[in-house]
Design an enzyme around this catalytic site. Structure first.
Site, mmCIF file in Angstrom:
data_model
loop_
_atom_site.group_PDB
_atom_site.id
_atom_site.type_symbol
_atom_site.label_atom_id
_atom_site.label_comp_id
_atom_site.label_asym_id
_atom_site.label_seq_id
_atom_site.Cartn_x
_atom_site.Cartn_y
_atom_site.Cartn_z
ATOM 1 N N ASP A 108 49.835 45.185 38.478
ATOM 2 C CA ASP A 108 49.810 46.135 37.131
ATOM 3 C C ASP A 108 48.813 47.399 37.642
ATOM 4 O O ASP A 108 48.658 47.516 38.866
ATOM 5 C CB ASP A 108 49.111 45.408 36.070
ATOM 6 N N HIS A 109 48.516 48.247 36.866
ATOM 7 C CA HIS A 109 47.807 49.681 37.339
ATOM 8 C C HIS A 109 46.941 49.567 38.434
ATOM 9 O O HIS A 109 46.040 48.584 38.461
ATOM 10 C CB HIS A 109 47.003 49.938 36.270
ATOM 11 N N GLU A 181 41.881 49.673 29.415
ATOM 12 C CA GLU A 181 42.498 48.358 29.916
ATOM 13 C C GLU A 181 41.881 48.044 31.120
ATOM 14 O O GLU A 181 42.076 48.865 32.382
ATOM 15 C CB GLU A 181 43.876 48.445 30.033
ATOM 16 N N HIS A 225 46.811 51.794 25.229
ATOM 17 C CA HIS A 225 46.485 50.389 25.546
ATOM 18 C C HIS A 225 45.664 49.890 24.755
ATOM 19 O O HIS A 225 44.753 50.496 23.923
ATOM 20 C CB HIS A 225 45.451 50.307 27.021
ATOM 21 N N HIS A 264 54.480 51.335 28.614
ATOM 22 C CA HIS A 264 53.015 50.961 28.613
ATOM 23 C C HIS A 264 52.371 50.966 27.342
ATOM 24 O O HIS A 264 52.989 51.591 26.504
ATOM 25 C CB HIS A 264 52.217 51.795 29.725
ATOM 26 N N ASN A 286 55.005 46.494 28.881
ATOM 27 C CA ASN A 286 53.775 45.600 29.429
ATOM 28 C C ASN A 286 53.120 44.985 28.000
ATOM 29 O O ASN A 286 53.462 45.771 26.972
ATOM 30 C CB ASN A 286 52.837 46.632 30.027
#
Length: 361
Positions: A108-109, A181, A225, A264, A286
């Protein structure tokens, strides 16, 4: 013809990832990407997908990967995050095929300050590729959306050129996902930055498409998020269709959806928002916050229901001090952890249903 006529079970890479996303767009569904922090959460997600006959994306965040490695390992120079991601990848590879579903293994990110983490995973991919002819992971995400656009795209292309010889998929972000997040805090971001212009999306396509077709774009359309009160987040999934039309015209594509788009901040989104996004070519969404809470509820409810058994190793408090019944079956971690897995399982299946990802195999 079902998906398993096109791609194999277990972890898929390269052209099989592209085939999966093409199939998803053609059949108008998307795949949830479930953030996992342990073998328990991995297994719960895989079990849920198996029972619904669906493909799945398992992903590790930087902090989730460090937790997977163990809090006793320092994360200096991203050591724990690299180790945890690799350990998680090998666990998924070991068990995924036995669940009988195709699995995309993703990280992820990765913001600019976390690039050493991505470098470590790519080194593992290259070593695995040398031995097995495919990378360890299916895909990675690079998120330089907080950088100036030109730097974001240029650095993303540099990493994509490293991925391309392995047919390793790369997801990138243009525009900012709000909220916070895993240590990436965009809560103070300018609201205009939460909505990506089509021109910016096309610039990404122009930069990456000449390298390889194995990329997806997380274009911001108000995403945030976490979970917030209704009205605090204004999603505009119709922007995604504008991006598709803009790029289609620019490149004279025969496809209505030439872009592989990513949603996202899926936790807390309405069914209508999700359905609209999927209809505009989103192939991946996500899910993290909602599955975290779902896992907690199973453990929490088990502890509350059995609190008189969990205050000591022997005896039920509700039956008085004379009771000497052993409580091992209550405090055995395999019991209360399993309750967390069951409620996470239910939330993963809800995500699949919202995305139209049911009985696709």
């Amino acid at each position: 013809m079902g998906l398993l006529d096109i791609v194999p079970t277990g972890v898929i890479t390269g052209d099989n990832v592209k085939k999966l996303f093409d199939y998803a767009q053609e059949h108008k569904f998307a795949i949830p990407a479930i953030n996992c922090t342990s073998s328990s959460t991995v297994n719960a997600a895989l079990e849920a997908a198996r029972d619904q006959k669906t493909p799945l994306i398992i992903q590790f965040s930087n902090g989730g990967a460090a937790f997977y490695a163990g809090k006793g390992i320092t994360n200096k120079n991203q050591q724990a995050s690299i180790l945890g991601s690799i350990a998680g990848a090998y666990h998924v590879r070991a068990v995924a095929k036995h669940y009988g579903i195709p699995v995309v293994l993703h990280s992820d990110h990765c913001a600019r300050e976390l690039l050493p983490w991505l470098d470590g995973m790519l080194a593992a991919d290259e070593a695995y590729f040398k031995e097995h002819g495919e990378p360890l992971f299916s895909s990675h995400m690079i998120d330089l959306s907080a950088d100036p656009k030109e730097e974001n795209i240029a650095t993303t292309r540099k990493y994509f050129e490293r991925c391309a010889p392995m047919k390793l998929w790369l997801e990138m972000e243009i525009g900012i996902t709000g909220g916070e997040e895993d240590g990436v805090d965009n809560e103070a971001a300018d609201k205009d930055a939460l909505y990506t212009p089509s021109e910016d999306v096309y610039e990404v396509y122009e930069a990456l498409a000449p390298v390889a077709p194995y990329f997806s774009i997380a274009a911001a359309f108000g995403n945030v998020h976490g979970v917030y009160k209704p009205g605090n987040v204004v999603l505009r999934p119709e922007l995604l269709e504008q991006h598709q039309k803009f790029v289609k015209e620019k490149i004279n594509s025969e496809k209505d959806h030439p872009l592989y788009l990513v949603f996202h901040g899926g936790s807390g989104s309405t069914t209508d928002e999700i359905t609209t996004a999927v209809g505009h070519g989103v192939v991946k969404m996500n899910v993290d916050t909602d599955t975290q809470y779902a896992y907690l509820t199973g453990v929490r409810d088990f502890i509350i229901e059995n609190k008189d058994r969990l205050m000591q190793q022997v005896g039920d408090l509700s039956k008085g001090p004379e009771d000497s019944t052993p409580n091992k079956k209550f405090y055995d971690p395999r019991n209360w952890i399993r309750h967390g897995e069951k409620t996470m399982y239910e939330r993963v299946q809800q995500a699949n249903a919202n995305l139209g990802n049911v009985n696709q195999l």
